[in-house]
Scaffold this active site. Structure first.
Site, short mmCIF file in Angstrom:
data_model
loop_
_atom_site.label_atom_id
_atom_site.label_comp_id
_atom_site.label_asym_id
_atom_site.label_seq_id
_atom_site.Cartn_x
_atom_site.Cartn_y
_atom_site.Cartn_z
N ASP A 323 -25.36 59.01 48.43
CA ASP A 323 -24.20 58.14 48.63
C ASP A 323 -24.67 56.87 49.32
O ASP A 323 -25.85 56.70 49.64
CB ASP A 323 -23.11 58.84 49.44
CG ASP A 323 -23.56 59.18 50.87
OD1 ASP A 323 -24.73 58.92 51.23
OD2 ASP A 323 -22.72 59.69 51.64
N ASP A 325 -23.62 54.22 52.56
CA ASP A 325 -22.83 54.12 53.79
C ASP A 325 -22.96 52.72 54.38
O ASP A 325 -24.05 52.12 54.39
CB ASP A 325 -23.31 55.14 54.82
CG ASP A 325 -23.28 56.57 54.28
OD1 ASP A 325 -22.25 56.93 53.70
OD2 ASP A 325 -24.29 57.27 54.41
N ASP A 454 -19.11 55.46 51.75
CA ASP A 454 -18.40 55.63 53.03
C ASP A 454 -18.45 54.34 53.81
O ASP A 454 -19.51 53.71 53.94
CB ASP A 454 -19.06 56.75 53.86
CG ASP A 454 -18.80 58.13 53.30
OD1 ASP A 454 -17.99 58.24 52.36
OD2 ASP A 454 -19.43 59.09 53.77
#
Length: 489
Positions: A323, A325, A454
């Site tokens: 992912d 961030d 995120d």
């Protein structure tokens, strides 16, 4: 007068000492007490005699097999020299041969892994590794010299975590983190003396790999149906170990079975299942940079002067991850309040978000109390999202920016260019992009992919601590969390 009941006599092959007669006269065993301990030696000797083996209490020249535990060949030979002069027994064996023979009920074939390893160098010449005891004092290196060892430990850690055995999972991950920090490959167990975080279980796994090339426990785990099912189901965004375990108990082992089961999924799980393939593909550093530019455009649109930085594994220098961030703040304390909803709203209006859920800031308690239960690393305002990264965005030119001394981006609104030739150039670039998109469509390729992103917003007074924690690594983060809990509670 009642006559005494006579004891029933049952014929038995067991001898007077409670042992089977010697079944293997050509095998005479002796268990070396050194490092094994007296009580364990007595227990194993008794077990061997019950199985029909001849196990001697005292060493003599008649002994054919010497069994030891946690000793190298040189150590056993040194001990033998002090006991008897002349020849040594034919076999100097590790305890593993003995236990396998007990299980089989007969002497098993002696393999190379059963033979005691000869120590080629003296103890003084062995280079023993040394690393700091605390994970937060060690660098999270990108060059792992012991990937075979750490991969096995990481797999066992993941399996423990998926089985909700957090303690075992942390133990394996800490052991793996120590091995990652070593400057060269481990070649012998002796080199690991004195290293922190290497428990008995982790050491057994390491020893198995060094002697046999692979961990039997890790390989067995990897092939287990439960582990495979847990991996698949927890790979769905929004599905944790408890939910996956419940589904497995209901007979759901894969995505197809889940879709056909009629299970009620929440919004996050629905999005996770819909974009499963994309979200389980690695995210490249190049894609992370493109998303960084998009987030930058969102931030500059709602709060010029705010600062943002890429965090997580990409900040540590990794070239891929699961992912992306970002940490966002403003140099003026309090200006960050209300920033997250505006950024999320901008991203949604531009069609970049396939899913999002925002948790509000609970770092400072409001009048109605904290927003959710205390978690010292997750107190800041945070948005969990699934990003829609298009081919068009991948082809965009880099957004203007200025760099601050600490490496953060200070985003600001670019000045409009008065020269028409720049506008013509921009129009030409857009036409080229549209042509490339048309060609991609004709080739039948997907024009976008889903990526986990995120966003975290922190007050400037807490930014340094948030940056340290969110940069990682995971083990360091766990350690810092434990320290924070001691300080705050």
């Amino acid at each position: 007068m009642v006559p005494l009941k006579r004891r029933k006599v049952v014929p038995s092959r067991v001898g007077s000492a409670g042992t089977e007669p010697n079944k293997f006269p050509q095998v005479i065993l002796f268990l070396l007490e050194r490092k094994m301990g007296a009580s364990r030696r007595a227990f194993l000797s008794q077990l061997g005699r019950k199985k029909g083996f001849q196990v001697e209490e005292l060493f003599s020249e008649s002994v054919t097999h010497v069994i030891s535990e946690n000793n190298c060949g040189a150590e056993v030979r040194t001990w033998l020299d002090s006991q008897v002069r002349g020849g040594t027994p034919a076999h100097l064996l590790d305890i593993s041969w003995y236990t396998e023979s007990m299980k089989a009920g007969h002497p098993v074939e002696i393999l190379d892994r059963h033979k005691l390893q000869e120590q080629q160098t003296s103890q003084a010449e062995v280079v023993v590794f040394s690393v700091p005891s605390y994970a937060c004092q060690r660098r999270s290196t990108l060059e792992n010299h012991n990937a075979v060892l750490t991969d096995a430990l990481a797999l066992l850690a993941e399996n423990a975590e998926l089985s909700e055995e957090e303690g075992r999972g942390v133990a394996f991950r800490r052991a793996a983190a120590v091995l990652k920090a070593l400057p060269r490959p481990v070649t012998s167990m002796t080199e690991l003396r004195g290293l922190p975080c290497l428990g008995d279980h982790s050491l057994r796994v390491i020893k198995d790999i060094l002697e046999n090339g692979a961990s039997s426990e890790a390989e067995s785990t990897k092939q287990s149906e439960r582990y495979k099912a847990l991996k698949v189901l927890t790979g769905i965004f929004g599905v944790g170990a408890k939910t996956a375990d419940r589904w497995i108990r209901e007979g759901i082992l894969g995505l197809q079975q889940l879709q056909e089961s009629g299970q009620t999924l929440n919004r996050a799980q629905q999005a996770g299942l819909e974009h499963y393939d994309d979200l389980n593909q690695p995210v490249t550093k190049a894609d992370a940079d493109v998303i960084s530019e998009i987030v930058e455009r969102a931030v500059v649109s709602v709060l010029p002067g705010a600062q943002m930085t890429l965090i997580g594994g990409f900040r540590r220098g990794k070239q891929s991850g699961h992912d992306v961030d970002f940490l966002i703040t403003h140099p003026e304390e309090g200006r960050e309040v209300g920033l997250m909803p505006k950024v999320v709203s901008w991203l949604e209006s531009q069609g970049f978000l396939l899913y999002q859920k925002t948790t509000r800031n609970s770092y400072l308690e409001s009048k109605d109390g904290p927003g959710r239960p205390s978690s010292n690393m997750d107190r800041f305002e945070r948005c969990f999202s699934i990003f829609k990264l298009t081919e068009k965005e991948r082809r965009r030119t880099k957004h203007p920016e200025t760099a601050t001394e600490n490496g953060l981006r200070t985003v600001s609104t670019p000045e409009p260019d008065p020269h028409s030739r720049v506008q013509i150039s921009e129009r030409s670039r857009c036409e080229d992009e549209e042509l490339e998109v048309d060609q991609t469509k004709q080739a039948g390729h997907k024009l976008w992919r889903a990526v986990r992103v995120d966003l975290v917003v922190s007050p400037i007074s807490q930014f340094a601590f948030a940056l340290l924690g969110w940069t990682g690594s995971k083990v360091s983060l766990q350690r810092r969390t434990n320290i924070s809990e001691l300080e705050f509670n």
